[in-house]
Design a protein around this motif. Structure first.
Motif, PDB file in Angstrom:
ATOM      1  N   LEU A  89      -9.720  25.042 -53.063  1.00 14.18           N
ATOM      2  CA  LEU A  89      -8.239  25.070 -53.019  1.00 14.18           C
ATOM      3  C   LEU A  89      -7.639  27.297 -53.873  1.00 14.18           C
ATOM      4  O   LEU A  89      -7.098  27.860 -53.743  1.00 14.18           O
ATOM      5  CB  LEU A  89      -7.451  24.457 -54.191  1.00 14.18           C
ATOM      6  N   ASP A  90      -8.587  27.515 -54.756  1.00 12.28           N
ATOM      7  CA  ASP A  90      -8.702  28.853 -55.698  1.00 12.28           C
ATOM      8  C   ASP A  90      -9.209  29.618 -53.450  1.00 12.28           C
ATOM      9  O   ASP A  90      -8.022  30.801 -53.525  1.00 12.28           O
ATOM     10  CB  ASP A  90     -10.355  29.700 -55.925  1.00 12.28           C
ATOM     11  N   GLU A  91     -10.093  29.487 -53.103  1.00 17.90           N
ATOM     12  CA  GLU A  91     -10.213  29.806 -51.712  1.00 17.90           C
ATOM     13  C   GLU A  91      -9.063  29.982 -50.418  1.00 17.90           C
ATOM     14  O   GLU A  91      -8.867  31.042 -50.135  1.00 17.90           O
ATOM     15  CB  GLU A  91     -10.975  30.058 -50.755  1.00 17.90           C
ATOM     16  N   ILE A  92      -8.416  28.827 -50.704  1.00 19.65           N
ATOM     17  CA  ILE A  92      -7.345  28.744 -49.828  1.00 19.65           C
ATOM     18  C   ILE A  92      -6.228  30.238 -49.753  1.00 19.65           C
ATOM     19  O   ILE A  92      -5.511  30.728 -49.377  1.00 19.65           O
ATOM     20  CB  ILE A  92      -6.626  27.676 -49.350  1.00 19.65           C
ATOM     21  N   ARG A 115      -8.031  22.216 -39.263  1.00 19.59           N
ATOM     22  CA  ARG A 115      -8.057  21.438 -37.943  1.00 19.59           C
ATOM     23  C   ARG A 115      -8.111  20.639 -38.032  1.00 19.59           C
ATOM     24  O   ARG A 115      -8.216  19.617 -39.190  1.00 19.59           O
ATOM     25  CB  ARG A 115      -9.662  21.919 -36.638  1.00 19.59           C
ATOM     26  N   GLY A 116      -6.965  19.756 -37.359  1.00 17.71           N
ATOM     27  CA  GLY A 116      -5.914  17.990 -37.437  1.00 17.71           C
ATOM     28  C   GLY A 116      -5.374  17.750 -39.155  1.00 17.71           C
ATOM     29  O   GLY A 116      -5.049  17.048 -38.830  1.00 17.71           O
ATOM     30  N   PHE A 117      -5.694  18.685 -39.958  1.00 19.26           N
ATOM     31  CA  PHE A 117      -4.483  18.764 -40.922  1.00 19.26           C
ATOM     32  C   PHE A 117      -3.675  19.276 -40.982  1.00 19.26           C
ATOM     33  O   PHE A 117      -2.380  19.694 -41.171  1.00 19.26           O
ATOM     34  CB  PHE A 117      -5.523  18.866 -41.942  1.00 19.26           C
ATOM     35  N   GLY A 118      -3.521  21.027 -40.719  1.00 18.77           N
ATOM     36  CA  GLY A 118      -2.171  21.456 -40.526  1.00 18.77           C
ATOM     37  C   GLY A 118      -3.055  23.351 -40.987  1.00 18.77           C
ATOM     38  O   GLY A 118      -4.561  23.734 -40.967  1.00 18.77           O
ATOM     39  N   ALA A 119      -1.915  24.356 -40.857  1.00 21.10           N
ATOM     40  CA  ALA A 119      -2.876  25.457 -41.463  1.00 21.10           C
ATOM     41  C   ALA A 119      -1.559  26.040 -42.915  1.00 21.10           C
ATOM     42  O   ALA A 119      -0.267  25.806 -42.589  1.00 21.10           O
ATOM     43  CB  ALA A 119      -1.864  26.386 -39.770  1.00 21.10           C
ATOM     44  N   PHE A 120      -2.160  26.858 -42.831  1.00 22.39           N
ATOM     45  CA  PHE A 120      -1.233  27.355 -44.470  1.00 22.39           C
ATOM     46  C   PHE A 120      -0.763  28.864 -43.962  1.00 22.39           C
ATOM     47  O   PHE A 120      -1.985  29.611 -43.655  1.00 22.39           O
ATOM     48  CB  PHE A 120      -2.319  27.887 -45.706  1.00 22.39           C
ATOM     49  N   SER A 121      -0.046  29.614 -44.264  1.00 21.04           N
ATOM     50  CA  SER A 121       0.632  30.774 -43.782  1.00 21.04           C
ATOM     51  C   SER A 121       1.228  31.902 -45.169  1.00 21.04           C
ATOM     52  O   SER A 121       1.666  30.559 -45.594  1.00 21.04           O
ATOM     53  CB  SER A 121       0.783  31.397 -42.232  1.00 21.04           C
ATOM     54  N   VAL A 122       1.617  32.831 -44.909  1.00 21.21           N
ATOM     55  CA  VAL A 122       2.761  33.361 -45.953  1.00 21.21           C
ATOM     56  C   VAL A 122       3.746  33.318 -44.732  1.00 21.21           C
ATOM     57  O   VAL A 122       3.256  34.612 -43.637  1.00 21.21           O
ATOM     58  CB  VAL A 122       2.216  34.919 -46.610  1.00 21.21           C
ATOM     59  N   LYS A 163       2.256  24.259 -41.926  1.00 21.89           N
ATOM     60  CA  LYS A 163       2.658  23.862 -41.031  1.00 21.89           C
ATOM     61  C   LYS A 163       1.714  22.663 -40.029  1.00 21.89           C
ATOM     62  O   LYS A 163       0.096  23.073 -40.440  1.00 21.89           O
ATOM     63  CB  LYS A 163       2.988  24.945 -39.712  1.00 21.89           C
ATOM     64  N   THR A 164       1.952  20.942 -40.005  1.00 27.81           N
ATOM     65  CA  THR A 164       1.152  20.423 -40.010  1.00 27.81           C
ATOM     66  C   THR A 164       0.630  20.183 -38.660  1.00 27.81           C
ATOM     67  O   THR A 164       1.083  20.893 -37.254  1.00 27.81           O
ATOM     68  CB  THR A 164       1.662  18.599 -40.285  1.00 27.81           C
ATOM     69  N   GLY A 165      -0.620  19.725 -38.691  1.00 34.08           N
ATOM     70  CA  GLY A 165      -1.541  19.836 -37.441  1.00 34.08           C
ATOM     71  C   GLY A 165      -1.261  18.390 -36.363  1.00 34.08           C
ATOM     72  O   GLY A 165      -0.010  17.434 -37.344  1.00 34.08           O
TER      73      GLY A 165
END
Length: 92
Positions: free
Chosen positions: A30-33, A46-53, A81-83
């Motif tokens: 979580l810290d690295e994200i 992959r398969g889960f989703g993408a975090f962005s700002v 955004k969900t994968g």
């Protein structure tokens, strides 16, 4: 599910791992994200989703209590955004 519940579930599924080690691993991920997002990078699982700002530009808002207009400054907010696999799993 909160973070401590996630740690508990992972610990139960992996009895060979110590609880404190699983907690450290979850915290590290979580810290690295969070660090990547703070640097303006995108994180894709992959398969889960993408975090962005995303940027929310400055705007004129309204105080709901008084009706008075207020200036709201520009800000950056996290976006998820969900994968495809996660979406399909949720919509079975």
């Amino acid at each position: 599910m909160i973070k401590s519940e996630l740690v508990e579930v992972i610990t139960q599924q992996n009895p060979h791992l110590f609880h404190r080690d699983v907690e450290n691993i979850v915290n590290a991920i979580l810290d690295e994200i969070a660090n990547a997002l703070a640097s303006g990078n995108r994180v894709e699982l992959r398969g889960f989703g993408a975090f962005s700002v995303k940027n929310r530009p400055a705007r004129t808002g309204r105080n709901p209590k008084t009706g008075e207009t207020v200036q709201v400054g520009e800000k950056w907010v996290p976006f998820f955004k969900t994968g495809k696999e996660l979406r399909e799993r949720l919509n079975r």
